[in-house]
Design an enzyme around this catalytic site. Sequence first.
Site, PDB file in Angstrom:
ATOM      1  N   TRP A  19       0.860  -1.193   0.000  1.00  9.16           N
ATOM      2  CA  TRP A  19       0.000   0.000   0.000  1.00  9.16           C
ATOM      3  C   TRP A  19       0.894   1.240   0.000  1.00  9.16           C
ATOM      4  O   TRP A  19       1.876   1.302   0.750  1.00  9.16           O
ATOM      5  CB  TRP A  19      -0.879  -0.030   1.250  1.00  9.16           C
ATOM      6  CG  TRP A  19      -1.803   1.139   1.421  1.00  9.16           C
ATOM      7  CD1 TRP A  19      -2.622   1.685   0.481  1.00  9.16           C
ATOM      8  CD2 TRP A  19      -2.001   1.904   2.621  1.00  9.16           C
ATOM      9  NE1 TRP A  19      -3.332   2.729   1.025  1.00  9.16           N
ATOM     10  CE2 TRP A  19      -2.962   2.886   2.331  1.00  9.16           C
ATOM     11  CE3 TRP A  19      -1.463   1.842   3.905  1.00  9.16           C
ATOM     12  CZ2 TRP A  19      -3.389   3.813   3.287  1.00  9.16           C
ATOM     13  CZ3 TRP A  19      -1.889   2.755   4.851  1.00  9.16           C
ATOM     14  CH2 TRP A  19      -2.846   3.730   4.538  1.00  9.16           C
ATOM     15  N   ASP A  76      -1.689  -6.223   8.842  1.00  9.64           N
ATOM     16  CA  ASP A  76      -2.638  -5.190   8.433  1.00  9.64           C
ATOM     17  C   ASP A  76      -3.844  -5.928   7.843  1.00  9.64           C
ATOM     18  O   ASP A  76      -3.703  -6.661   6.862  1.00  9.64           O
ATOM     19  CB  ASP A  76      -1.983  -4.273   7.392  1.00  9.64           C
ATOM     20  CG  ASP A  76      -2.846  -3.059   7.079  1.00  9.64           C
ATOM     21  OD1 ASP A  76      -4.005  -3.006   7.540  1.00  9.64           O
ATOM     22  OD2 ASP A  76      -2.377  -2.155   6.356  1.00  9.64           O
ATOM     23  N   LYS A 110     -13.857  -0.550   5.052  1.00 12.08           N
ATOM     24  CA  LYS A 110     -14.388  -1.299   3.909  1.00 12.08           C
ATOM     25  C   LYS A 110     -15.467  -2.281   4.360  1.00 12.08           C
ATOM     26  O   LYS A 110     -16.495  -2.407   3.724  1.00 12.08           O
ATOM     27  CB  LYS A 110     -13.290  -2.085   3.199  1.00 12.08           C
ATOM     28  CG  LYS A 110     -11.895  -1.543   3.353  1.00 12.08           C
ATOM     29  CD  LYS A 110     -11.559  -0.431   2.399  1.00 12.08           C
ATOM     30  CE  LYS A 110     -10.153   0.076   2.700  1.00 12.08           C
ATOM     31  NZ  LYS A 110      -9.683   1.115   1.836  1.00 12.08           N
TER      32      LYS A 110
HETATM   33  C1  LMR Z   1      -6.615   2.468  -0.841  1.00  8.78           C
HETATM   34  O1  LMR Z   1      -5.631   1.716  -0.780  1.00  8.78           O
HETATM   35  O2  LMR Z   1      -6.998   2.988  -1.896  1.00  8.78           O
HETATM   36  C2  LMR Z   1      -7.400   2.749   0.406  1.00  8.78           C
HETATM   37  O3  LMR Z   1      -6.881   2.041   1.480  1.00  8.78           O
HETATM   38  C3  LMR Z   1      -7.601   4.179   0.674  1.00  8.78           C
HETATM   39  C4  LMR Z   1      -6.357   4.876   1.125  1.00  8.78           C
HETATM   40  O4  LMR Z   1      -6.416   5.516   2.170  1.00  8.78           O
HETATM   41  O5  LMR Z   1      -5.330   4.818   0.450  1.00  8.78           O
END
Ligand code: LMR
Length: 396
Positions: free
Chosen positions: A130, A209, A244
């Site tokens: 992420w 996570d 989510k």
């Molecule tokens: C994403 O990965 O798009 C979501 O978890 C929203 C974010 O805060 O990045």
Amino acid sequence: MFEHVDPYAGDPILSLNEAFQQDPRTHKINLSIGIYFDDAGRIPVLQSVRRAEQQIVAAGGPKPYQLIEGAANCRSEVQKLLLGADHAALREGRVATIQSIGSSGSLRVGAELIHRYFPDSAVWVSDPTWDNHRAMFEGAGLAVHTYPYYDAAGVRFDAMLDALRAAPMRSVVLLHACCHNPTGVDLTQTQWLALIPLLRERGLIPYLDLAYQGYGEGIAADAWVPRAFADAGLSFFIANSFSKSMSLYGERCGALSVVCPDAAQAERVLGQLKFAVRRIYSSPPIFGGQIVARVLGDPELRAMWEAEVGAMRERILAMRKALHAVLCAKLPGRDFSYFLTQRGMFSYTGLSAAQVDRLREEFAVYLVRSGRLCVAGLNSGNVEATAVAMAAVMSA
Ligand code: LMR
């Protein structure tokens, strides 16, 4: 006065989402941010959540400051959700849990604790991960490295193990418990079970996570990893989110749990988590925690919620199949089976940044520049157009 303040370069996900909102083209399609939209393109309000909200509002009551650690009933429901109601770690009082501001808030609070009590530990995140993970931990003063995780051929499990074997003792290892973001590709249970002894032998600190619980296989099935870790006697952090799974994005409700070796250590850890929270934002908001506690704790609302999460998961699967079918028809001979095998909200398309830019500029189809596509943004009205645009970009 502020001339030396740097301009903000923007965030790879949130800034893109803002650009989408500003885009005047009416046929635009948002497959960037990780938000579940329904088939009409709206963010749903779950019926279970609406009922819980109505009950809370009807009960009325003042709005004092929440406890630093959050509401007791929310925290205990979270523990049961993650580990199962009968887990020995819960009976033994070995789990320290705080309610947090989304799972981002919990990642950051946990990072503060690590920085203070494991000052020599660096954090290892998957490559890719992420977009915000690195910033979250670096923001707390920790060094961040990557371990190999995925390439076009799939999960690089042996390379991942080699990297973790070479990481210094007490390194923190960030792991996605289900529905890996951005790839949609998880370790198999066999791989998780092979990872556990390595984590233990190297004294590594797992940091799970879990932001997409319910989007993989189901609510309990998607908690298999924390349960396996706890069963194996590991001590670990777990950040989880209701953004989510309850469609509660803006309520910013999540939790941080630390599974500890014994109750005395859990009490100390909880105390230091509270200290960290008090120093950053003092205490969490009330409403999200009340909703979560009620939905999880009331058998009727709980059953309703699990069915609603199941329907969201099924709709995403249907969209995966629809996108796959149109792409296979448009570009015969190419392998798009990854759309069917990847799990959760995201697919990693392998599209280059240049191809993603073309999709956005020419076709108003928004993906994250890494090539991540949010399948949960597809619907029966836009999946065909998305596939047509992708096919055009891919065949160029
Ligand atoms: C994403 O990965 O798009 C979501 O978890 C929203 C974010 O805060 O990045």
